[in-house]
Write a protein that holds these residues in place. Structure first.
Motif, PDB file in Angstrom:
ATOM      1  N   SER A 188       0.862  -1.182   0.000  1.00  0.00           N
ATOM      2  CA  SER A 188       0.000   0.000   0.000  1.00  0.00           C
ATOM      3  C   SER A 188       0.899   1.233   0.000  1.00  0.00           C
ATOM      4  CB  SER A 188      -0.914  -0.002   1.229  1.00  0.00           C
ATOM      5  OG  SER A 188      -1.702   1.163   1.270  1.00  0.00           O
ATOM      6  N   GLY A 189       1.014   1.851  -1.182  1.00  0.00           N
ATOM      7  CA  GLY A 189       1.891   3.003  -1.303  1.00  0.00           C
ATOM      8  C   GLY A 189       3.331   2.612  -1.022  1.00  0.00           C
ATOM      9  N   ALA A 190       3.945   3.276  -0.039  1.00  0.00           N
ATOM     10  CA  ALA A 190       5.348   3.007   0.300  1.00  0.00           C
ATOM     11  C   ALA A 190       5.467   2.061   1.483  1.00  0.00           C
ATOM     12  CB  ALA A 190       6.062   4.317   0.617  1.00  0.00           C
ATOM     13  N   GLU A 191       4.381   1.307   1.756  1.00  0.00           N
ATOM     14  CA  GLU A 191       4.392   0.402   2.905  1.00  0.00           C
ATOM     15  C   GLU A 191       4.019  -1.018   2.500  1.00  0.00           C
ATOM     16  OE1 GLU A 191       3.071   3.015   6.771  1.00  0.00           O
ATOM     17  OE2 GLU A 191       1.488   2.390   5.389  1.00  0.00           O
ATOM     18  N   ALA A 192       4.525  -1.963   3.295  1.00  0.00           N
ATOM     19  CA  ALA A 192       4.056  -3.344   3.244  1.00  0.00           C
ATOM     20  C   ALA A 192       3.256  -3.577   4.524  1.00  0.00           C
ATOM     21  CB  ALA A 192       5.231  -4.315   3.168  1.00  0.00           C
ATOM     22  N   ILE A 193       2.052  -4.146   4.365  1.00  0.00           N
ATOM     23  CA  ILE A 193       1.160  -4.313   5.512  1.00  0.00           C
ATOM     24  C   ILE A 193       0.858  -5.793   5.719  1.00  0.00           C
ATOM     25  CG2 ILE A 193      -1.078  -3.741   6.515  1.00  0.00           C
ATOM     26  CD1 ILE A 193      -1.093  -1.218   4.849  1.00  0.00           C
ATOM     27  N   VAL A 194       1.185  -6.273   6.916  1.00  0.00           N
ATOM     28  CA  VAL A 194       0.856  -7.637   7.326  1.00  0.00           C
ATOM     29  C   VAL A 194      -0.442  -7.582   8.122  1.00  0.00           C
ATOM     30  CG1 VAL A 194       1.548  -9.629   8.707  1.00  0.00           C
ATOM     31  CG2 VAL A 194       3.270  -8.351   7.401  1.00  0.00           C
ATOM     32  N   GLY A 195      -1.401  -8.438   7.770  1.00  0.00           N
ATOM     33  CA  GLY A 195      -2.662  -8.510   8.494  1.00  0.00           C
ATOM     34  C   GLY A 195      -2.904  -9.920   9.005  1.00  0.00           C
ATOM     35  N   ILE A 196      -3.256 -10.059  10.281  1.00  0.00           N
ATOM     36  CA  ILE A 196      -3.515 -11.365  10.891  1.00  0.00           C
ATOM     37  C   ILE A 196      -4.873 -11.285  11.582  1.00  0.00           C
ATOM     38  CG2 ILE A 196      -2.756 -13.064  12.590  1.00  0.00           C
ATOM     39  CD1 ILE A 196       0.112 -12.167  12.060  1.00  0.00           C
ATOM     40  N   LYS A 197      -5.835 -12.084  11.089  1.00  0.00           N
ATOM     41  CA  LYS A 197      -7.197 -12.033  11.598  1.00  0.00           C
ATOM     42  C   LYS A 197      -7.555 -13.355  12.279  1.00  0.00           C
ATOM     43  CE  LYS A 197      -8.741  -9.076   7.768  1.00  0.00           C
ATOM     44  NZ  LYS A 197      -9.719  -8.929   6.671  1.00  0.00           N
ATOM     45  N   ASN A 198      -8.177 -13.248  13.449  1.00  0.00           N
ATOM     46  CA  ASN A 198      -8.657 -14.454  14.119  1.00  0.00           C
ATOM     47  C   ASN A 198     -10.141 -14.302  14.436  1.00  0.00           C
ATOM     48  OD1 ASN A 198      -9.235 -14.130  17.262  1.00  0.00           O
ATOM     49  ND2 ASN A 198      -7.525 -12.761  16.748  1.00  0.00           N
ATOM     50  N   LEU A 199     -10.864 -15.425  14.377  1.00  0.00           N
ATOM     51  CA  LEU A 199     -12.287 -15.421  14.663  1.00  0.00           C
ATOM     52  C   LEU A 199     -12.481 -15.919  16.093  1.00  0.00           C
ATOM     53  CD1 LEU A 199     -15.043 -14.820  13.488  1.00  0.00           C
ATOM     54  CD2 LEU A 199     -15.191 -17.195  12.738  1.00  0.00           C
ATOM     55  N   GLY A 200     -12.444 -14.988  17.011  1.00  0.00           N
ATOM     56  CA  GLY A 200     -12.653 -15.291  18.414  1.00  0.00           C
ATOM     57  C   GLY A 200     -13.503 -14.205  19.028  1.00  0.00           C
ATOM     58  N   PRO A 201     -13.561 -14.142  20.357  1.00  0.00           N
ATOM     59  CA  PRO A 201     -14.345 -13.073  20.996  1.00  0.00           C
ATOM     60  C   PRO A 201     -13.816 -11.701  20.595  1.00  0.00           C
ATOM     61  CG  PRO A 201     -13.707 -14.762  22.586  1.00  0.00           C
ATOM     62  CD  PRO A 201     -12.949 -15.046  21.337  1.00  0.00           C
ATOM     63  N   ALA A 202     -14.725 -10.764  20.361  1.00  0.00           N
ATOM     64  CA  ALA A 202     -14.313  -9.397  20.043  1.00  0.00           C
ATOM     65  C   ALA A 202     -13.665  -8.757  21.260  1.00  0.00           C
ATOM     66  CB  ALA A 202     -15.518  -8.575  19.597  1.00  0.00           C
ATOM     67  N   PRO A 233     -20.813 -11.037  10.707  1.00  0.00           N
ATOM     68  CA  PRO A 233     -22.173 -10.660  11.123  1.00  0.00           C
ATOM     69  C   PRO A 233     -22.434 -10.883  12.611  1.00  0.00           C
ATOM     70  CG  PRO A 233     -22.190 -12.735   9.891  1.00  0.00           C
ATOM     71  CD  PRO A 233     -20.804 -12.186   9.779  1.00  0.00           C
ATOM     72  N   GLN A 234     -21.664 -11.763  13.249  1.00  0.00           N
ATOM     73  CA  GLN A 234     -21.862 -12.015  14.678  1.00  0.00           C
ATOM     74  C   GLN A 234     -21.132 -11.012  15.569  1.00  0.00           C
ATOM     75  OE1 GLN A 234     -20.871 -14.811  12.640  1.00  0.00           O
ATOM     76  NE2 GLN A 234     -23.067 -15.233  12.365  1.00  0.00           N
ATOM     77  N   GLY A 235     -20.407 -10.077  14.953  1.00  0.00           N
ATOM     78  CA  GLY A 235     -19.671  -9.101  15.745  1.00  0.00           C
ATOM     79  C   GLY A 235     -18.533  -9.719  16.526  1.00  0.00           C
ATOM     80  N   LYS A 236     -17.827 -10.673  15.910  1.00  0.00           N
ATOM     81  CA  LYS A 236     -16.722 -11.357  16.587  1.00  0.00           C
ATOM     82  C   LYS A 236     -15.417 -11.085  15.844  1.00  0.00           C
ATOM     83  CE  LYS A 236     -17.292 -15.414  18.287  1.00  0.00           C
ATOM     84  NZ  LYS A 236     -17.487 -16.866  18.455  1.00  0.00           N
ATOM     85  N   GLY A 237     -14.333 -11.546  16.467  1.00  0.00           N
ATOM     86  CA  GLY A 237     -13.033 -11.535  15.827  1.00  0.00           C
ATOM     87  C   GLY A 237     -12.215 -10.283  16.062  1.00  0.00           C
ATOM     88  N   ALA A 238     -10.947 -10.375  15.703  1.00  0.00           N
ATOM     89  CA  ALA A 238     -10.019  -9.255  15.829  1.00  0.00           C
ATOM     90  C   ALA A 238      -8.956  -9.375  14.744  1.00  0.00           C
ATOM     91  CB  ALA A 238      -9.362  -9.247  17.202  1.00  0.00           C
ATOM     92  N   ALA A 239      -8.478  -8.245  14.282  1.00  0.00           N
ATOM     93  CA  ALA A 239      -7.429  -8.206  13.261  1.00  0.00           C
ATOM     94  C   ALA A 239      -6.311  -7.291  13.732  1.00  0.00           C
ATOM     95  CB  ALA A 239      -7.984  -7.706  11.933  1.00  0.00           C
ATOM     96  N   PHE A 240      -5.080  -7.764  13.583  1.00  0.00           N
ATOM     97  CA  PHE A 240      -3.905  -6.966  13.928  1.00  0.00           C
ATOM     98  C   PHE A 240      -3.127  -6.685  12.646  1.00  0.00           C
ATOM     99  CE2 PHE A 240      -5.106  -8.577  17.968  1.00  0.00           C
ATOM    100  CZ  PHE A 240      -4.643  -7.660  18.902  1.00  0.00           C
ATOM    101  N   TYR A 241      -2.691  -5.427  12.531  1.00  0.00           N
ATOM    102  CA  TYR A 241      -1.983  -5.001  11.320  1.00  0.00           C
ATOM    103  C   TYR A 241      -0.632  -4.396  11.685  1.00  0.00           C
ATOM    104  CZ  TYR A 241      -6.583  -5.449   9.123  1.00  0.00           C
ATOM    105  OH  TYR A 241      -7.785  -5.930   8.680  1.00  0.00           O
ATOM    106  N   VAL A 242       0.367  -4.703  10.855  1.00  0.00           N
ATOM    107  CA  VAL A 242       1.705  -4.128  10.992  1.00  0.00           C
ATOM    108  C   VAL A 242       2.085  -3.525   9.652  1.00  0.00           C
ATOM    109  CG1 VAL A 242       4.149  -4.619  11.346  1.00  0.00           C
ATOM    110  CG2 VAL A 242       2.439  -5.724  12.800  1.00  0.00           C
ATOM    111  N   ALA A 243       2.361  -2.227   9.645  1.00  0.00           N
ATOM    112  CA  ALA A 243       2.764  -1.540   8.415  1.00  0.00           C
ATOM    113  C   ALA A 243       4.216  -1.124   8.539  1.00  0.00           C
ATOM    114  CB  ALA A 243       1.881  -0.323   8.171  1.00  0.00           C
ATOM    115  N   LEU A 244       5.024  -1.479   7.535  1.00  0.00           N
ATOM    116  CA  LEU A 244       6.458  -1.185   7.540  1.00  0.00           C
ATOM    117  C   LEU A 244       6.855  -0.477   6.261  1.00  0.00           C
ATOM    118  CD1 LEU A 244       7.473  -4.699   8.841  1.00  0.00           C
ATOM    119  CD2 LEU A 244       7.819  -2.591  10.120  1.00  0.00           C
ATOM    120  N   ARG A 245       7.836   0.404   6.378  1.00  0.00           N
ATOM    121  CA  ARG A 245       8.322   1.143   5.219  1.00  0.00           C
ATOM    122  C   ARG A 245       9.055   0.200   4.267  1.00  0.00           C
ATOM    123  NH1 ARG A 245      12.238   5.294   7.507  1.00  0.00           N
ATOM    124  NH2 ARG A 245      12.627   3.571   8.945  1.00  0.00           N
TER     125      ARG A 245
END
Length: 357
Positions: A271-285, A341-353
């Protein structure tokens, strides 16, 4: 900020910095009525300090009075109505009948914040170490008492249980110490290390591969996106050991909280001048009132009313944040997942130059 206070307790002058600290001082020169110090600052402690330097006297030309011999300057620590922490130096000038007080204010909010962090850090470390130390001490004393009462002929079963408890608590203490060392190293590297080009794609694939066995044990699936799986070298500005630690920590976090039988999605995008790592898990919000604190040292999510249930030291995400900040990157989270739709889960993102040649 500089404020001049007259013998009648009225504010005579204030510089722009003082106006920013005390908004009531705005438009002082245009006011029809004089402004008292209390009206300007709403700080009783400051007024008390001024009263100390201007003791009441009966001289008709000096109704509030200024000491005929100037007193020693007075230093006060204050907090204004907007939350700024201020250090105020009050000193008298002039002589009887003519003069007043010069008040110089210095914004020490950042210093106060760091001092509060230091106090909280010491308190947290003490609390975290006290629990396993108490357990180790108690069970060790129990073993010694058993040794004395039975002459060394006690049953092996309770001894094994006690020793396992001691070992478990010792390991928890070791995690805390190792986490603190990693955090200190991340902070040190952020200030002194020369960054290099690191292939985030290969490190991400390696981290996922290392967690495959653990994911199977927990009945979870790790799904690496096609573009992450097939990506060529993606150089980013980082340090290999630090970035690897971050990726492993975030994956561990996802494996810890994901619902059994679900999939953990891992992606890598440009994304532009960055690389973005995304890790998503389906657990409690993650509750909204806890989302701002999850990157704090020793903060653990309260799951089932017990934040200590996982046995974690609460340092993993703090290490991640400090490491990524040291790389000049960004780290954040989103919860619940936008497409759930159940309003669950969390995603963590790391953006690096992205790195250069």
């Amino acid at each position: 900020g500089v404020v001049v206070i007259g013998l009648d307790n009225h504010v005579l002058a204030a510089n722009p910095a003082a106006v920013r600290m005390f908004p009531a001082l705005a438009g002082l020169a245009e006011r029809a009525e004089p402004l008292t110090l209390m009206e300007a600052t709403m700080l009783p402690a400051l007024q008390d300090g001024v009263d100390t330097l201007l003791p009441r006297q009966t001289h008709p030309e000096n109704p509030r009075g200024i000491a005929t011999e100037p007193g020693k300057p007075l230093t006060l620590n204050l907090e204004n109505t907007t939350g700024l922490h201020l250090e105020a130096l009050l000193t008298t000038f002039g002589d009887a009948g003519v003069g007043g007080i010069l008040a110089v204010f210095r914004d020490v909010s950042e210093k106060e914040r760091l001092e509060r962090l230091r106090r909280d850090f010491v308190a947290n470390v003490s609390h975290e170490l006290k629990t396993p130390l108490t357990s180790i001490k108690g069970y060790a004393e129990a073993l010694l008492d058993m040794e004395k009462s039975t002459g060394g002929a006690q049953s092996a079963a309770p001894r094994k249980e006690f020793l396992q408890t001691i070992a478990r608590n010792a390991e928890h203490m070791n995690k805390i110490v190792q986490g603190l060392l990693l955090l200190a190293r991340a902070e040190h590297h952020g200030e002194t290390a020369a960054l290099e080009n690191v292939d985030v794609a290969s490190l991400l694939r390696e981290a996922v591969h290392n967690k495959l066995l653990l994911s199977k044990e927990r009945d979870l699936s790790l799904h690496l996106s096609e573009r992450a799986e097939n990506a060529g070298p993606v150089p980013v500005r980082a340090l290999t050991d630090g970035l690897s630690e971050v990726l492993h920590n975030i994956l561990d976090n996802a494996l810890k909280y994901a619902d059994s039988g679900t999939i953990i999605d891992i992606d890598l995008e440009m994304s532009g001048a960055e690389a973005i790592v995304g890790i998503k898990n389906l657990g409690p919000a993650i509750p909204v009132d806890q989302q701002e604190r999850i990157f704090e040292r020793f903060y653990r999510l309260d799951r089932d009313g017990n934040p200590h249930k996982s046995g974690s030291a609460g340092l993993g995400l703090a290490i991640c944040k400090r490491t990524i900040m040291g790389f000049g990157g960004r780290i954040w989270m989103e919860s619940p997942l936008k497409d759930n739709p159940q309003g669950k889960g969390a995603a963590f993102y790391v953006a690096l130059r992205l790195g250069g040649e």
